[in-house]
Write an enzyme that holds these catalytic residues in place. Structure first.
Site, PDB file in Angstrom:
ATOM      1  N   TYR A 192      37.818  40.629  44.024  1.00 19.46           N
ATOM      2  CA  TYR A 192      37.745  41.503  42.852  1.00 19.46           C
ATOM      3  C   TYR A 192      36.289  41.553  42.365  1.00 19.46           C
ATOM      4  O   TYR A 192      35.509  40.653  42.675  1.00 19.46           O
ATOM      5  CB  TYR A 192      38.679  40.908  41.775  1.00 19.46           C
ATOM      6  CG  TYR A 192      38.677  41.647  40.472  1.00 19.46           C
ATOM      7  CD1 TYR A 192      39.174  42.955  40.405  1.00 19.46           C
ATOM      8  CD2 TYR A 192      38.188  41.056  39.310  1.00 19.46           C
ATOM      9  CE1 TYR A 192      39.162  43.636  39.200  1.00 19.46           C
ATOM     10  CE2 TYR A 192      38.183  41.739  38.111  1.00 19.46           C
ATOM     11  CZ  TYR A 192      38.659  43.029  38.056  1.00 19.46           C
ATOM     12  OH  TYR A 192      38.646  43.707  36.873  1.00 19.46           O
ATOM     13  N   THR A 232      34.478  40.758  39.864  1.00 20.11           N
ATOM     14  CA  THR A 232      33.764  39.669  39.189  1.00 20.11           C
ATOM     15  C   THR A 232      33.592  38.416  40.053  1.00 20.11           C
ATOM     16  O   THR A 232      32.937  37.474  39.639  1.00 20.11           O
ATOM     17  CB  THR A 232      34.529  39.240  37.916  1.00 20.11           C
ATOM     18  OG1 THR A 232      35.858  38.898  38.306  1.00 20.11           O
ATOM     19  CG2 THR A 232      34.561  40.356  36.887  1.00 20.11           C
ATOM     20  N   LYS A 233      34.193  38.383  41.236  1.00 19.34           N
ATOM     21  CA  LYS A 233      34.181  37.144  42.039  1.00 19.34           C
ATOM     22  C   LYS A 233      32.848  36.977  42.779  1.00 19.34           C
ATOM     23  O   LYS A 233      32.035  37.892  42.808  1.00 19.34           O
ATOM     24  CB  LYS A 233      35.351  37.146  43.027  1.00 19.34           C
ATOM     25  CG  LYS A 233      36.692  37.505  42.403  1.00 19.34           C
ATOM     26  CD  LYS A 233      37.213  36.488  41.393  1.00 19.34           C
ATOM     27  CE  LYS A 233      38.260  37.115  40.528  1.00 19.34           C
ATOM     28  NZ  LYS A 233      39.373  36.431  40.082  1.00 19.34           N
ATOM     29  N   ASN A 234      32.656  35.817  43.413  1.00 17.56           N
ATOM     30  CA  ASN A 234      31.365  35.534  44.059  1.00 17.56           C
ATOM     31  C   ASN A 234      30.969  36.604  45.065  1.00 17.56           C
ATOM     32  O   ASN A 234      29.809  36.974  45.155  1.00 17.56           O
ATOM     33  CB  ASN A 234      31.382  34.158  44.740  1.00 17.56           C
ATOM     34  CG  ASN A 234      31.305  33.031  43.725  1.00 17.56           C
ATOM     35  OD1 ASN A 234      31.597  33.234  42.547  1.00 17.56           O
ATOM     36  ND2 ASN A 234      30.905  31.851  44.171  1.00 17.56           N
TER      37      ASN A 234
END
Ligand code: PLP
Length: 401
Positions: A196, A198-200
Site C-alpha cells: 500500500y 504508505t509502506k516501505n
C-alpha cells in the site's frame, strides 16, 4: 517567559516549516514512472511478466519457498485463512493493536477473533498471555510484526506446534525484517505483506502471501484468481486451444503488471531505502531521548527491524495536554503525524461482537491513548528530519509540566 522561537504555532508562535510535511508520502522516482509506462505501452497490463518477476524478487528477499503477489495484504490474509480451511466456529488468536483488516478477515470467514493483549513497550502480542486463550476450537494465530519489529517467533512457533495452530504473520510493516537469521516471510505457515502507498515499498495497491508448503501454495494459486485452473497469461499465450476449469469459487485477488512494475522498480533500490530509513531512525533516537516521551525500544542483535513506523509514546503524566492536542500542535508546525493504532477492542464493531471493555486489554488501551507515529520516509531530506525533531521538541517541551 518562553522565548519567541520556543512558542508553538498553536499558541501563536511561528511554525518550524512553511510547507506541510505529509505523513507517508510514497517514494516514486523517475525510474519507477518509466517502468510503469513501459507496461502501459506493452499491451499487457494485467498479471504477467512483471508480476512473475516481482514474485521472484520477493522470494529472494524473504526466503520463502512460494510467493504469490496479490492485490492487497488484506487479500493475502484472507487467502491464508481460506486455504488453511479456517471457518465457522473456529477461533483465531490475534492482538488488537493492528490494522482493522487483519481481524476483519477472521470475521469474514465466520471464525471468531480472540484478542490477546500486547506488550506494553513494543505493542507486539504478549506471548506469555497466548496459552490461556487457547481452547479446543482454536485453529490459528494471526500476529502483526508491529512497526517492523518481529514478534517473539521462537515462543509463538513452540506454542503453535504444541496446540497444532496455523501461524499467520501480518508483515505489512515488516518487509526486510529478520528474526534469528531467518527472514520474515519464511517463518511460520503464512506471511502477508502489504505494498500500500504508505509502506516501505509500494505498488500503489498490492500485497503478497508467502508459504513454505506446496499444497497450500497450489491452493493459493487457484483461489487468488476466481478458482480457475489456469491464469489468463497462460491461456492467451498458448497456441493450442485450452479452456479453464472452475474447481472452487475463488476470489479476484491477482496483482496487475502495472502495479508489479512499480514494485519491481522499487525493489531494485530496497537496500538503499532501508539504509536511509535506518539513518533517519537513528537520528530520531539520538535527538528525542530527553523529552516527556519514550522512543522505540532497541532490538536485540539477532533481530533486524524493518524500520517502518517510528512511533513515540508520550508520557502523559509529565504533560499538560492529551495526545491529540500534541498532534494538533505538530500539524500546525506543518508536521503530519499518524497513530498506529487505536486498539480494535475499542472500535464499536468489535466491542459489540466480543462484548469487550476498554480495560480488558490494558496495555493496548494505554498505547492507544499515547502513541504518535512520526513521519519517516526514505526520500526525506536532512532538513525535513531536522524539522520533525525541532517541532517535536518545541511542542513537547512547551506542554511539559
Ligand atoms: C497496511 C496494513 C494492512 C493492510 O494492507 P493492505 O495492503 O492495504 O490490505 C494490514 N495490516 C497492517 C498491520 C497494516 O499496516
Amino acid at each position: 517567559m518562553v522565548k519567541a522561537k520556543n512558542i508553538p504555532a498553536i499558541a501563536g508562535g511561528k511554525p518550524v516549516r512553511d510547507s506541510y510535511l505529509h505523513f507517508g508520502v510514497p517514494d516514486v522516482r523517475e525510474e519507477d514512472i518509466k517502468r510503469v509506462v513501459g507496461v502501459l505501452k506493452s499491451k499487457w497490463i494485467t498479471t504477467g511478466p512483471e508480476t512473475f518477476e516481482f514474485e521472484k524478487k520477493l522470494k529472494k528477499l524473504c526466503g520463502a519457498k512460494y510467493v504469490h503477489a496479490v492485490n492487497s495484504c488484506t487479500a493475502a490474509l484472507h487467502l491464508a485463512l481460506v486455504v488453511s480451511k479456517i471457518g465457522p466456529g473456529d477461533e483465531v488468536i490475534t492482538s488488537p493493536m493492528t490494522f482493522a483488516s487483519a481481524v476483519n478477515v477472521i470475521v469474514q470467514v465466520r471464525a471468531i477473533p480472540v484478542f490477546v493483549d500486547v506488550d506494553a513497550e513494543t505493542g507486539n502480542i504478549d506471548v506469555s498471555q497466548i496459552e490461556k486463550k487457547i481452547t479446543r476450537r482454536t485453529r490459528a494465530i494471526i500476529i502483526t510484526h508491529l512497526y517492523g519489529r518481529p514478534c517473539e517467533m521462537g515462543e509463538i512457533l513452540k506454542i503453535a506446534k504444541k496446540h497444532k495452530l496455523v501461524v499467520i504473520s501480518d508483515a505489512a510493516h515488516a518487509l526486510g525484517a529478520k528474526y534469528h537469521g531467518k527472514s520474515v516471510g519464511s517463518i511460520g505457515d503464512f506471511t502477508a505483506f502489504s505494498f500500500y502507498v504508505t509502506k516501505n515499498i509500494t505498488t500503489g495497491e498490492g500485497g503478497a502471501l508467502t508459504t513454505n508448503r506446496q499444497e497450500w501454495s497450489d491452493l493459493i494459486e487457484i483461489y487468488k484468481l476466481h478458482g480457475l485452473s489456469r491464469d489468463a497469461w497462460k491461456r492467451y499465450h498458448e497456441k493450442s486451444i485450452k479452456y479453464y476449469t472452475l474447481t472452487v469459487p475463488g476470489y479476484k485477488y491477482n496483482l496487475a503488471d502495472m502495479n508489479a512494475a512499480l514494485g519491481n522498480s522499487q525493489l531494485e533500490r530496497f537496500g538503499k531505502m532501508q539504509e536511509r530509513r535506518e539513518a533517519i531512525w537513528d537520528i530520531y533516537d539520538r535527538s528525542l531521548s530527553d523529552l516527556a516521551l519514550a522512543i522505540p525500544q532497541k532490538v536485540d542483535k539477532n533481530i533486524v527491524h524493518a524500520k517502518h513506523i517510528y512511533s513515540i509514546l508520550l508520557n502523559l503524566d509529565k504533560l499538560k495536554v492529551s495526545r491529540d492536542k500534541i498532534r494538533e500542535a505538530l500539524a500546525l508546525e506543518n508536521i503530519g503525524t499518524s497513530v498506529h493504532f487505536i486498539s480494535l477492542h475499542l472500535q464499536p464493531f468489535y466491542k459489540k461482537l466480543l462484548g469487550c471493555k476498554p480495560s480488558d486489554f490494558p496495555n493496548a488501551l494505554y498505547l492507544s491513548e499515547r502513541l504518535i507515529s512520526l513521519p519517516l520516509s526514505q526520500n526525506f531530506s536532512d532538513n525535513d528530519v531536522a524539522d520533525v525533531i525541532a517541532a517535536v521538541k518545541k511542542v513537547v517541551k512547551y506542554f511539559s509540566k
